[in-house]
Design a protein around this motif. Structure first.
Motif, PDB file in Angstrom:
ATOM      1  N   SER A 166       0.827  -1.210   0.000  1.00  0.00           N
ATOM      2  CA  SER A 166       0.000   0.000   0.000  1.00  0.00           C
ATOM      3  C   SER A 166       0.858   1.256   0.000  1.00  0.00           C
ATOM      4  CB  SER A 166      -0.922   0.003   1.222  1.00  0.00           C
ATOM      5  OG  SER A 166      -1.805  -1.095   1.179  1.00  0.00           O
ATOM      6  N   LEU A 167       1.956   1.232   0.742  1.00  0.00           N
ATOM      7  CA  LEU A 167       2.872   2.370   0.742  1.00  0.00           C
ATOM      8  C   LEU A 167       3.490   2.564  -0.636  1.00  0.00           C
ATOM      9  CD1 LEU A 167       4.645   1.877   4.193  1.00  0.00           C
ATOM     10  CD2 LEU A 167       3.295   3.877   3.524  1.00  0.00           C
ATOM     11  N   GLY A 172      -2.003   6.909   1.603  1.00  0.00           N
ATOM     12  CA  GLY A 172      -1.659   7.658   2.802  1.00  0.00           C
ATOM     13  C   GLY A 172      -1.582   6.746   4.022  1.00  0.00           C
ATOM     14  N   ILE A 173      -0.828   7.184   5.011  1.00  0.00           N
ATOM     15  CA  ILE A 173      -0.589   6.384   6.213  1.00  0.00           C
ATOM     16  C   ILE A 173      -1.889   6.069   6.947  1.00  0.00           C
ATOM     17  CG2 ILE A 173       0.463   6.449   8.521  1.00  0.00           C
ATOM     18  CD1 ILE A 173       2.847   7.884   7.244  1.00  0.00           C
ATOM     19  N   GLN A 174      -2.714   7.070   7.169  1.00  0.00           N
ATOM     20  CA  GLN A 174      -3.956   6.839   7.912  1.00  0.00           C
ATOM     21  C   GLN A 174      -4.923   5.956   7.135  1.00  0.00           C
ATOM     22  OE1 GLN A 174      -5.570  10.480   9.440  1.00  0.00           O
ATOM     23  NE2 GLN A 174      -3.872  10.737  10.879  1.00  0.00           N
ATOM     24  N   LYS A 175      -4.966   6.139   5.836  1.00  0.00           N
ATOM     25  CA  LYS A 175      -5.857   5.324   5.006  1.00  0.00           C
ATOM     26  C   LYS A 175      -5.425   3.854   5.032  1.00  0.00           C
ATOM     27  CE  LYS A 175      -8.095   5.237   0.518  1.00  0.00           C
ATOM     28  NZ  LYS A 175      -8.180   5.873  -0.800  1.00  0.00           N
ATOM     29  N   GLY A 183      -2.519  -0.143  13.508  1.00  0.00           N
ATOM     30  CA  GLY A 183      -2.301   1.194  14.044  1.00  0.00           C
ATOM     31  C   GLY A 183      -1.469   2.056  13.106  1.00  0.00           C
ATOM     32  N   VAL A 184      -1.671   3.360  13.216  1.00  0.00           N
ATOM     33  CA  VAL A 184      -0.898   4.313  12.415  1.00  0.00           C
ATOM     34  C   VAL A 184       0.591   4.141  12.691  1.00  0.00           C
ATOM     35  CG1 VAL A 184      -0.444   6.781  12.063  1.00  0.00           C
ATOM     36  CG2 VAL A 184      -2.799   5.964  12.249  1.00  0.00           C
TER      37      VAL A 184
END
Length: 194
Positions: A166-167, A172-175, A183-184
């Protein structure tokens, strides 16, 4: 009849300050003091500064407004764990013409002996805090030496792979955290490892 503010503090959510409150209110009644307000910080360490202790901060602001003549607390360690903070607190109170009563130590800083004793108690409170820190660090070192893994548990390899993918896709990190149910901080840790 002196106007008194009572300050209560407990370090953890599992504790309550009712014993402190009951005893200090009884002392006030016996001494003929008028309690103007009770300030209570719940679940906050004495090592935290004034900005992290809302009731303590409010107490000090009300002291500056001269709403009371004396502060009563259960014990010196309810006020703080640092000698520097305790001495600063006492100096600020005395600069405002406000005295301090510590029930457990039987100290009344309206007397010279009480002022001297308060400073010595601050030294011991700081020493106790340092001893606790040393014991905790020794326990952690022992656990590491026994091969125990400290910190949060690792996430499953497949979840970590999904976070990496995903990265790489630019999410995005939160998504990512929300969509994968992690967890974030987990996503941030994986991102730092890339």
């Amino acid at each position: 009849m002196p106007l008194v503010a009572i300050y209560l503090r407990v370090s953890t959510d599992g504790q309550n300050a009712e014993n402190q409150r009951r005893e200090l209110e009884a002392v006030a009644t016996r001494s003929g003091w008028t309690v103007v307000e009770v300030y209570e910080d719940h679940g906050i360490s004495g090592a935290k500064g004034r900005e992290k202790r809302p009731a303590f901060d409010r107490l000090m602001r009300d002291a500056a407004r001269r709403k009371f003549d004396m502060v009563a607390a259960w014990s010196v360690d309810r006020l703080g764990r640092s000698l520097q903070d305790l001495v600063s607190f006492l100096a600020e109170l005395h600069g405002l013409g406000i005295d301090l009563f510590l029930h457990q130590q039987g100290i009344d800083t309206s007397t010279p002996a009480g002022k001297a004793m308060f400073q010595m108690l601050g030294v011991f409170a700081e020493f106790e805090r340092a001893m606790i820190r040393e014991r905790v660090n020794a326990g952690l070192a022992r656990a590491r030496a026994q091969g125990k893994r400290l910190g949060r548990p690792q996430i499953a390899a497949d979840k970590e792979a999904a976070v990496r993918a995903s990265l790489a896709a630019g999410m995005g990190i939160q998504k990512i955290a929300k969509s994968l149910g992690v967890g974030v901080s987990v996503v941030q840790r994986v991102k730092r490892q890339l």
